[in-house]
Design a protein around this motif. Structure first.
Motif, short mmCIF file in Angstrom:
data_model
loop_
_atom_site.label_atom_id
_atom_site.label_comp_id
_atom_site.label_asym_id
_atom_site.label_seq_id
_atom_site.Cartn_x
_atom_site.Cartn_y
_atom_site.Cartn_z
N ILE A 1 0.84 -1.20 0.00
CA ILE A 1 0.00 0.00 0.00
C ILE A 1 0.88 1.25 0.00
O ILE A 1 2.07 1.20 0.34
N GLU A 2 0.30 2.37 -0.39
CA GLU A 2 0.94 3.67 -0.23
C GLU A 2 0.76 4.11 1.22
O GLU A 2 -0.18 3.67 1.91
N GLU B 1 8.33 8.87 8.98
CA GLU B 1 7.88 8.56 7.62
C GLU B 1 6.56 9.26 7.30
O GLU B 1 6.35 9.72 6.18
N LEU B 2 5.67 9.33 8.28
CA LEU B 2 4.40 10.05 8.07
C LEU B 2 4.65 11.53 7.78
O LEU B 2 4.01 12.12 6.90
N LYS B 3 5.60 12.10 8.51
CA LYS B 3 5.90 13.52 8.34
C LYS B 3 6.38 13.83 6.93
O LYS B 3 6.05 14.87 6.35
N LYS B 4 7.15 12.92 6.34
CA LYS B 4 7.64 13.12 4.97
C LYS B 4 6.49 13.27 3.99
O LYS B 4 6.63 13.93 2.96
N ASN C 1 8.10 2.31 -0.65
CA ASN C 1 9.19 3.27 -0.41
C ASN C 1 9.41 3.57 1.08
O ASN C 1 9.99 4.60 1.43
N VAL C 2 8.93 2.68 1.95
CA VAL C 2 9.10 2.88 3.39
C VAL C 2 9.65 1.60 4.01
O VAL C 2 9.12 0.51 3.79
#
Length: 298
Positions: A178-179, A204-207, A261-262
């Motif tokens: 998922i994204e 990662e959320l902040k990005k 990408n995480v």
């Protein structure tokens, strides 16, 4: 004052009864009462009082209780070290975060024990804050934590890192990848006091312009086993250390959900006093952890 006085005082406070402790320890009630009286006379304060809830400590008694646990543990550790010296063995107590005790550290200790077969290792769970106090007060020989505490008087070094994975029941309705914005659509089961998981996730959320508050956290539980039970019952999905779920992933009970990408990791730290104040057996154990690094953990 004898150490037995503190032990019996602690037992009386826990049981809220002198007679109950007297029966359990095979001491007459009058002898135990006299022992408590001698302790009060020695310290110069009344330590216990009777209430409708049983025997309870006074304010002075609560101070004695606060320090008695450390005194008793230090006395027991002294006895263990003396027995070890007599037997030419070494007992090394390691206190660690609960998730590490349950999953990552037994494998590491298996490898270390094979290298040092004459050492005896004891592994107990504790919180990061308590581990710092216990190392500082010689109640354990070293600590292992999922996060780096602040303790300038102690040596704190990274010994490895562990992957954090997003997992769901194999039949849970979520794609295999998922994204990160899609993560916000699913109910999450959170592990309480898991800053080592939330920290990397928040970064990662902040990005992507999100915060922790954007997550749909259904509830928090204080044990990995409770998180797993919730996953099994299809209540939601969860972030957990890979070592905690690798068995379920292998058997196919869980599936790993990739976030595109995480990749999430948390560091693992060892905490100890300066080696000049440690036994040679403790020093060689710390050095072994450092030498093995990430290979310590299966």
């Amino acid at each position: 004052m004898h150490i037995e006085m503190l032990q019996h005082f602690q037992q009386v406070v826990d049981a809220k009864s002198i007679s109950k402790v007297a029966n359990e320890t095979h001491i007459s009630q009058s002898a135990l009462s006299q022992m408590i009286q001698k302790m009060e006379d020695s310290l110069g304060y009344k330590l216990l009082e009777r209430s409708n809830r049983g025997v309870e400590p006074t304010e002075m008694g609560r101070i004695v209780l606060k320090y008695s646990n450390n005194i008793i543990k230090s006395f027991e550790k002294m006895q263990r070290e003396m027995r070890d010296l007599e037997k030419r063995t070494h007992t090394i107590r390691i206190n660690a975060d609960k998730s590490l005790v349950n999953y990552s550290l037994p494998c590491a200790l298996y490898k270390i024990k094979r290298r040092f077969p004459n050492n005896k290792y004891e592994l107990y769970s504790s919180t990061t804050d308590d581990i710092v106090k216990e190392v500082r007060n010689d109640l354990c020989d070293m600590g292992v934590t999922n996060e780096r505490p602040v303790a300038e008087d102690l040596e704190i070094r990274k010994i490895g890192r562990e992957k954090v994975v997003l997992v769901a029941s194999k039949s849970f309705g979520i794609p295999d990848a998922i994204e990160i914005e899609q993560l916000l659509q699913y109910d999450l089961i959170a592990l309480a006091d898991s800053r080592y998981i939330i920290g990397p996730l928040k970064a990662e959320l902040k990005k992507s312009g999100f915060t922790e508050n954007d997550l749909s956290i259904l509830f928090e539980v204080d044990a990995v086993s409770a998180v797993k039970s919730s996953i099994h019952n299809h209540y939601g999905i969860a972030f957990l250390p890979y070592s905690a779920v690798k068995k379920e992933l292998y058997t196919g009970d869980y599936k790993m959900v990739a976030i595109k990408n995480v990749e999430l990791y948390h560091d693992i730290y060892i905490i100890n006093k300066q080696q000049a104040f440690m036994s040679s057996a403790s020093c060689e154990t710390v050095d072994c952890f450092m030498e093995m690094g990430e290979d310590s953990f299966c």
